[in-house]
Design a protein around this motif. Sequence first.
Motif, PDB file in Angstrom:
ATOM      1  N   LYS A  84       0.862  -1.179   0.000  1.00  0.00           N
ATOM      2  CA  LYS A  84       0.000   0.000   0.000  1.00  0.00           C
ATOM      3  C   LYS A  84       0.894   1.222   0.000  1.00  0.00           C
ATOM      4  CE  LYS A  84      -4.026  -2.020   0.363  1.00  0.00           C
ATOM      5  NZ  LYS A  84      -4.871  -2.083  -0.813  1.00  0.00           N
ATOM      6  N   THR A  85       0.537   2.203  -0.809  1.00  0.00           N
ATOM      7  CA  THR A  85       1.294   3.449  -0.841  1.00  0.00           C
ATOM      8  C   THR A  85       0.862   4.327   0.333  1.00  0.00           C
ATOM      9  OG1 THR A  85      -0.317   4.629  -2.187  1.00  0.00           O
ATOM     10  CG2 THR A  85       1.405   3.362  -3.364  1.00  0.00           C
TER      11      THR A  85
ATOM     12  N   ILE B 246      -2.888   4.550   2.114  1.00  0.00           N
ATOM     13  CA  ILE B 246      -3.076   4.444   3.561  1.00  0.00           C
ATOM     14  C   ILE B 246      -3.743   5.697   4.097  1.00  0.00           C
ATOM     15  CG2 ILE B 246      -1.872   4.320   5.776  1.00  0.00           C
ATOM     16  CD1 ILE B 246       0.191   2.475   4.327  1.00  0.00           C
ATOM     17  N   GLU B 247      -3.284   6.850   3.650  1.00  0.00           N
ATOM     18  CA  GLU B 247      -3.871   8.122   4.093  1.00  0.00           C
ATOM     19  C   GLU B 247      -5.358   8.200   3.729  1.00  0.00           C
ATOM     20  OE1 GLU B 247      -3.751  11.368   6.334  1.00  0.00           O
ATOM     21  OE2 GLU B 247      -1.953  10.170   5.938  1.00  0.00           O
TER      22      GLU B 247
ATOM     23  N   LYS C  57      -8.501  -0.510   8.829  1.00  0.00           N
ATOM     24  CA  LYS C  57      -7.658  -1.127   7.807  1.00  0.00           C
ATOM     25  C   LYS C  57      -6.445  -0.237   7.532  1.00  0.00           C
ATOM     26  CE  LYS C  57      -7.734  -3.008   3.139  1.00  0.00           C
ATOM     27  NZ  LYS C  57      -8.562  -3.305   1.972  1.00  0.00           N
ATOM     28  N   GLY C  58      -6.617   1.057   7.580  1.00  0.00           N
ATOM     29  CA  GLY C  58      -5.516   1.992   7.395  1.00  0.00           C
ATOM     30  C   GLY C  58      -4.454   1.840   8.471  1.00  0.00           C
TER      31      GLY C  58
ATOM     32  N   MET D  57       3.188  -1.949   6.478  1.00  0.00           N
ATOM     33  CA  MET D  57       4.175  -1.332   5.596  1.00  0.00           C
ATOM     34  C   MET D  57       5.396  -0.850   6.386  1.00  0.00           C
ATOM     35  SD  MET D  57       2.917  -2.066   2.778  1.00  0.00           S
ATOM     36  CE  MET D  57       4.254  -1.365   1.841  1.00  0.00           C
ATOM     37  N   GLY D  58       5.193  -0.363   7.608  1.00  0.00           N
ATOM     38  CA  GLY D  58       6.319   0.024   8.450  1.00  0.00           C
ATOM     39  C   GLY D  58       7.167  -1.176   8.830  1.00  0.00           C
ATOM     40  N   LEU D  59       6.513  -2.278   9.199  1.00  0.00           N
ATOM     41  CA  LEU D  59       7.240  -3.513   9.504  1.00  0.00           C
ATOM     42  C   LEU D  59       8.030  -3.988   8.292  1.00  0.00           C
ATOM     43  CD1 LEU D  59       4.825  -5.736  11.629  1.00  0.00           C
ATOM     44  CD2 LEU D  59       7.137  -5.054  12.234  1.00  0.00           C
ATOM     45  N   LYS D  60       7.375  -3.981   7.135  1.00  0.00           N
ATOM     46  CA  LYS D  60       8.046  -4.430   5.913  1.00  0.00           C
ATOM     47  C   LYS D  60       9.303  -3.598   5.646  1.00  0.00           C
ATOM     48  CE  LYS D  60       6.048  -5.515   2.146  1.00  0.00           C
ATOM     49  NZ  LYS D  60       5.295  -5.757   0.935  1.00  0.00           N
TER      50      LYS D  60
END
Length: 145
Positions: free
Chosen positions: A100-101, A105-106, A116-117, A124-127
């Motif tokens: 997700k960009t 997310i925003e 879900k956001g 995405m932060g974990l990734k």
Amino acid sequence: MGNPYSLEDYHYGYAFIGICATLGETLPQTQEIKLGDITDLINQTVAKDYDIEIDIEAELFSADYADPFPLPLIANFPMIDLLGKKRLEHIASLFAKIHKTEDEIEAMLDGDNDEKGFACEAIMGLKENIDFYLKNGLDMVVFCH
């Protein structure tokens, strides 16, 4: 105050968090993921949207935790675990098809899909952090407090 100085088990854990924060690598993403809240949203989102069964709490804090640090046994919090290359690669593989960009997310966070956001933001932060560790040949220390 005239009393002998003593440390509770958790003091060692919090001191270790401070040492890691001071001496550790600066990560691309600084994040806090609330156990039982955001972790549940992560599990639900990847199951529903990507057909991936995951228990992110168990992935980050393994049941076979081998106490990799020479600290006194901590009764409950903070929880501390060490994720080596094999575990990091495993978690990365679970999230491989999720992307997700920041704009997507925003939009979720600003719209009717904020839960879900929050989950996607954490994923995405974990990734990004896991990719950083893998690219730099590092192990990842995780904390829950």
